[in-house]
Design an enzyme around this catalytic site. Structure first.
Site, PDB file in Angstrom:
ATOM      1  CD  GLU A   1      -4.667   6.451   2.561  1.00 20.29           C
ATOM      2  OE1 GLU A   1      -4.553   5.232   2.810  1.00 20.29           O
ATOM      3  OE2 GLU A   1      -3.696   7.216   2.487  1.00 20.29           O
TER       4      GLU A   1
ATOM      5  CG  HIS B   1       0.271   6.234  -0.628  1.00 27.70           C
ATOM      6  ND1 HIS B   1      -0.823   6.902  -1.134  1.00 27.70           N
ATOM      7  CD2 HIS B   1      -0.141   5.662   0.536  1.00 27.70           C
ATOM      8  CE1 HIS B   1      -1.858   6.740  -0.323  1.00 27.70           C
ATOM      9  NE2 HIS B   1      -1.469   5.982   0.687  1.00 27.70           N
TER      10      HIS B   1
ATOM     11  CG  HIS C   1      -1.653   1.260   1.466  1.00 26.76           C
ATOM     12  ND1 HIS C   1      -2.963   1.465   1.075  1.00 26.76           N
ATOM     13  CD2 HIS C   1      -1.264   2.425   2.070  1.00 26.76           C
ATOM     14  CE1 HIS C   1      -3.342   2.685   1.415  1.00 26.76           C
ATOM     15  NE2 HIS C   1      -2.333   3.286   2.024  1.00 26.76           N
ATOM     16  CD  GLU C   2       2.088   3.416   3.668  1.00 24.35           C
ATOM     17  OE1 GLU C   2       2.294   4.508   3.095  1.00 24.35           O
ATOM     18  OE2 GLU C   2       1.108   3.230   4.418  1.00 24.35           O
TER      19      GLU C   2
END
Length: 337
Positions: free
Chosen positions: A205, A134, A130-131
């Protein structure tokens, strides 16, 4: 479309900063505020990552100090076709994580010790993916600049509060409002900044959840992690984030307790909605792991040739001591030096 929307929201945040400056000091105050906002954006572009990591007392780890964690991130970065980011561990009992950096070549991902203790290997992989999403989407720069401007608006609003209380009644300045107006600015400006942060962060998100699930190849890894994080962040307060709520939107889960005015507006989507979307991804793919381009997943080293995860870093309850080897000689957890 997301980039256009984000650009418009950032422009709105900058305009709000200028408007607050005008309310405090008239046209001259607005010009000064806008120049200050431009200078902050330039500063944030070059220094935001180091500043945020220093604020959180993050410690960089490598193949010697945290071999499993670093190997995991390296495998996921390869899946995402990204350069290897720097990896940090933050000594904080609240389970959480964030990414920072002005571009993929200068990116960093960080996890708290609370997260590393709470989640198993696959769930940590989902969070790190997930990071990295980003980073891939270049959200890290956008969200850091947003945090910088929002924090400055809050500081300017505090100044307006004192000016309204102690100097708002004077007529020898450029302030077009009276003391009551200044106090209203102090209350409404941070709320406006929080709404803009919320609008930017929520879209980002959801997209990072989707791309992150594709990077690790298993949406349920991230869904399971989010379910645990939702409970964990409410059970353990994050005092660093409470002292500087402008950076709350950079975490994978909202680190704020919700007890203060700063938490009236959540910068994160509802966790149940995020989990539901990830479950829908699993159903639509028939439960088969898919890579970033829909092809087969290149499994990170930490899950290659393994079945069910046995916990992140050789937990005592799940990893037996090897025969003829004392407990004191077991490998330390990756965040321990």
């Amino acid at each position: 479309m997301n980039y256009i929307r984000t650009g418009l929201l950032l422009a709105g945040l900058t305009a709000l900063f200028g408007a607050v400056g005008m309310m405090i000091g008239g046209q001259q105050g607005m010009i000064i505020a806008l120049l200050f906002a431009a200078a902050m954006n330039v500063f944030a572009y070059w220094n935001s990552d180091a500043m945020l990591l220093r604020m959180r007392s993050a410690r960089q780890v490598d193949d010697k100090t945290a071999p499993e964690l670093v190997a995991m991130v390296r495998g996921l970065a390869r899946n995402a076709d990204l350069p290897m980011p720097k990896v940090y561990v933050v000594e904080n009992p609240q389970p959480n994580a964030f990414a920072t950096g002005r571009n993929p070549e200068n990116a960093a991902v960080a996890a708290t010790t609370g997260l590393l203790k709470l989640l198993d290997r696959n769930e940590i992989a989902g969070v790190m993916a997930h990071e990295l999403a980003h980073v891939k989407n270049r959200d890290t720069l956008t969200m850091t600049i947003t945090a910088t401007i929002a924090g400055a608006i809050s500081a300017l609003a505090n100044f307006a509060m004192f000016a309204g209380m102690f100097g708002g009644g004077r007529s020898d300045n450029n302030n077009p409002l009276g003391g009551i107006g200044m106090i209203l600015i102090a209350i409404l400006a941070p709320m406006g900044a929080m709404i803009v942060q919320m609008a930017i962060s929520r879209t980002r998100e959801y997209e990072a959840d989707k791309i992150g699930a594709e990077i690790c190849g298993h949406p349920m890894w991230l869904a399971s992690a989010l379910n645990k994080l939702d409970k964990g962040v409410h059970a353990v307060p994050n005092m660093d984030a409470e002292r500087n709520p402008a950076t709350a939107h950079m975490y994978i889960a909202n680190p704020l307790s919700g007890k203060g005015v700063d938490s009236l507006f959540s910068t994160h989507p509802n966790m149940a909605n995020r989990i539901a979307r990830l479950k829908a991804m699993t159903r639509s793919s028939g439960g088969n792991a898919q890579g970033p381009q829909g092809g087969p997943v290149r499994q990170p080293a930490h899950v290659a040739k393994t079945g069910r995860s046995a916990g992140p870093w050789a937990r005592k309850s799940q990893t037996p001591v090897a025969k003829g080897r004392s407990a004191s000689r077991q490998r330390k957890r990756p965040w321990e030096s």
